[in-house]
Motif scaffolding. Sequence first.
Motif, PDB file in Angstrom:
ATOM      1  N   PRO A 175       0.797  -1.228   0.000  1.00 51.77           N
ATOM      2  CA  PRO A 175       0.000   0.000   0.000  1.00 51.77           C
ATOM      3  C   PRO A 175       0.833   1.283   0.000  1.00 51.77           C
ATOM      4  O   PRO A 175       0.499   2.239  -0.692  1.00 51.77           O
ATOM      5  N   THR A 176       1.928   1.293   0.761  1.00 49.39           N
ATOM      6  CA  THR A 176       2.745   2.508   0.815  1.00 49.39           C
ATOM      7  C   THR A 176       3.589   2.697  -0.437  1.00 49.39           C
ATOM      8  O   THR A 176       4.180   3.765  -0.613  1.00 49.39           O
ATOM      9  N   GLU A 177       3.653   1.667  -1.300  1.00 47.38           N
ATOM     10  CA  GLU A 177       4.416   1.767  -2.546  1.00 47.38           C
ATOM     11  C   GLU A 177       3.525   2.094  -3.733  1.00 47.38           C
ATOM     12  O   GLU A 177       4.036   2.397  -4.809  1.00 47.38           O
ATOM     13  N   SER A 178       2.229   2.021  -3.541  1.00 53.02           N
ATOM     14  CA  SER A 178       1.305   2.279  -4.643  1.00 53.02           C
ATOM     15  C   SER A 178       0.449   3.523  -4.402  1.00 53.02           C
ATOM     16  O   SER A 178      -0.514   3.755  -5.124  1.00 53.02           O
ATOM     17  N   ALA A 179       0.804   4.304  -3.395  1.00 51.30           N
ATOM     18  CA  ALA A 179       0.054   5.518  -3.077  1.00 51.30           C
ATOM     19  C   ALA A 179       0.972   6.483  -2.329  1.00 51.30           C
ATOM     20  O   ALA A 179       2.085   6.129  -1.928  1.00 51.30           O
ATOM     21  N   VAL A 180       0.501   7.698  -2.167  1.00 53.58           N
ATOM     22  CA  VAL A 180       1.182   8.671  -1.308  1.00 53.58           C
ATOM     23  C   VAL A 180       0.145   9.269  -0.368  1.00 53.58           C
ATOM     24  O   VAL A 180      -1.053   9.269  -0.665  1.00 53.58           O
ATOM     25  N   ARG A 181       0.621   9.775   0.732  1.00 54.20           N
ATOM     26  CA  ARG A 181      -0.276  10.401   1.707  1.00 54.20           C
ATOM     27  C   ARG A 181       0.308  11.744   2.115  1.00 54.20           C
ATOM     28  O   ARG A 181       1.432  11.815   2.619  1.00 54.20           O
ATOM     29  N   GLN A 212       4.726  17.527  -2.410  1.00 50.82           N
ATOM     30  CA  GLN A 212       4.928  18.219  -1.131  1.00 50.82           C
ATOM     31  C   GLN A 212       5.099  19.716  -1.334  1.00 50.82           C
ATOM     32  O   GLN A 212       4.464  20.521  -0.634  1.00 50.82           O
ATOM     33  N   ASP A 213       5.927  20.099  -2.290  1.00 53.11           N
ATOM     34  CA  ASP A 213       6.107  21.527  -2.557  1.00 53.11           C
ATOM     35  C   ASP A 213       4.847  22.147  -3.134  1.00 53.11           C
ATOM     36  O   ASP A 213       4.519  23.300  -2.828  1.00 53.11           O
ATOM     37  N   ALA A 214       4.122  21.394  -3.953  1.00 51.81           N
ATOM     38  CA  ALA A 214       2.914  21.936  -4.577  1.00 51.81           C
ATOM     39  C   ALA A 214       1.830  22.253  -3.550  1.00 51.81           C
ATOM     40  O   ALA A 214       1.031  23.176  -3.741  1.00 51.81           O
ATOM     41  N   LEU A 215       1.789  21.488  -2.453  1.00 56.81           N
ATOM     42  CA  LEU A 215       0.750  21.684  -1.429  1.00 56.81           C
ATOM     43  C   LEU A 215       1.103  22.776  -0.416  1.00 56.81           C
ATOM     44  O   LEU A 215       0.286  23.084   0.448  1.00 56.81           O
ATOM     45  N   LYS A 216       2.273  23.343  -0.548  1.00 57.69           N
ATOM     46  CA  LYS A 216       2.670  24.393   0.403  1.00 57.69           C
ATOM     47  C   LYS A 216       2.083  25.735  -0.022  1.00 57.69           C
ATOM     48  O   LYS A 216       2.791  26.677  -0.387  1.00 57.69           O
ATOM     49  N   VAL A 241       3.658  20.763   5.716  1.00 60.18           N
ATOM     50  CA  VAL A 241       3.082  19.689   4.908  1.00 60.18           C
ATOM     51  C   VAL A 241       4.118  18.581   4.772  1.00 60.18           C
ATOM     52  O   VAL A 241       5.293  18.843   4.512  1.00 60.18           O
ATOM     53  N   LEU A 242       3.676  17.354   4.956  1.00 55.20           N
ATOM     54  CA  LEU A 242       4.554  16.197   4.797  1.00 55.20           C
ATOM     55  C   LEU A 242       3.871  15.192   3.865  1.00 55.20           C
ATOM     56  O   LEU A 242       2.694  14.887   4.032  1.00 55.20           O
ATOM     57  N   VAL A 243       4.631  14.691   2.887  1.00 54.30           N
ATOM     58  CA  VAL A 243       4.125  13.663   1.969  1.00 54.30           C
ATOM     59  C   VAL A 243       4.903  12.382   2.216  1.00 54.30           C
ATOM     60  O   VAL A 243       6.134  12.372   2.170  1.00 54.30           O
TER      61      VAL A 243
END
Length: 408
Positions: A62-68, A264-268, A277-279
């Motif tokens: 799951p952690t390799e097929s998505a980001v949070r 991560q940068d885009a959400l800042k 923000v942490l991805v």
Amino acid sequence: MDEELRMGSVGLVLRRARAGAALLLTIVALATVATGIIAGTLGYSQAAATTAAREALTGSDPTESAVRARTRLAAEEQARPVQDATARRVITETFAPAAVTVQRTVVSEPRPVAGQERDVVAWAGDWLRPDGEDPAVEVVAGSWPDTAAGAGQDAAGAAVPGALHAGAAELWELAVGDELEVDGSTVTVAALWRPVDPTEPRWFGEALVDTGVVEGEAGPLVMGEAAVAALGPAPFVHWTVRPDPDRLEPAHMAGLAGAAEALQDALKVPEVDHRGVLVEGDLAPTTATAARNLATAQALGAIPVALLLLVSVIAVVQIARLQAAARTSDVEVLVARGASRRQLLVWSLLESVVVAVVATLLGLAVAFAVVAAVPAGDQQGPTLVRAAVGTGTVRIMAANRRYIGTEP
């Protein structure tokens, strides 16, 4: 005179078509086979690459097929819809053109429970429900509470309904109807639940979801967003981003890797970012590796595919030459009657187009039938159509090359 020539020539064209019906049928059959081979080969290659790209995600952890992505929930209630809408817009734009599913969850920090050694973690999210087309949880006991934002908060001091993970309830020996004192708030256990499949990417590999108990923590306790926000410090808000495997194409893989790294940068932005923000997640290396593997496989497979296509194209050209050669004597008769090159081109084009259209449709039908039998084959329609139309165009040009580019 021109009218007589036209009428006589048209009659000759029709007579030669009837006289050469066997040859025309042979040409149609050969062109159909060539079209089916070319379109089918390209369609199969694209379907195989699509399947490989999708399996690279569906076969990963799951952690390799998505980001949070996570940050703190906006402090003001009216700012939370703006925070969510902005985050979703940024995520969609960053991952475009790949289609992604964005799932929002509000997660509290571990909060103390009266009389228990472990803290509880509270969650809120519209997707955390046992109903709908794709339920995330199944109810073990009780009835799922109303977890809409603000539920249970109307009366001061009133108990808040919640759904507790069955593993946590077993540890604490709780049943439906019991109450918990969570950081000064009273929570009534309305239901006990377990995940339908804790290995699904939407859970992002959370160990707590699998068992309901990890070191120092228990839960999750699912409540309304307002109830979770009222527990202690500002909770976190998570956006879990999952590429849609059913709509994933090989060309998307490299873009997914870049998007995961840039998110991560885009959400800042001020509307989203509250105290950083942490991805998290390894989607970027997973898709980057898959993109390299696909490129290598396609490069290695290009040689036999190219040879097959070359042979098929040569066959198409030879078929066109056969058709043109068979009409040489008829062309000489038409020229003797005064037909111009323009007229010859028009008559030859009409015959070639009819043959090409029939062969293209038949070859396309064969290619569709073959490619539809492989995974992702039913989504290769555009590739098959382009290949079939291109093959038909080459055949028409080859059959009429003696007239194309000449003066009338």
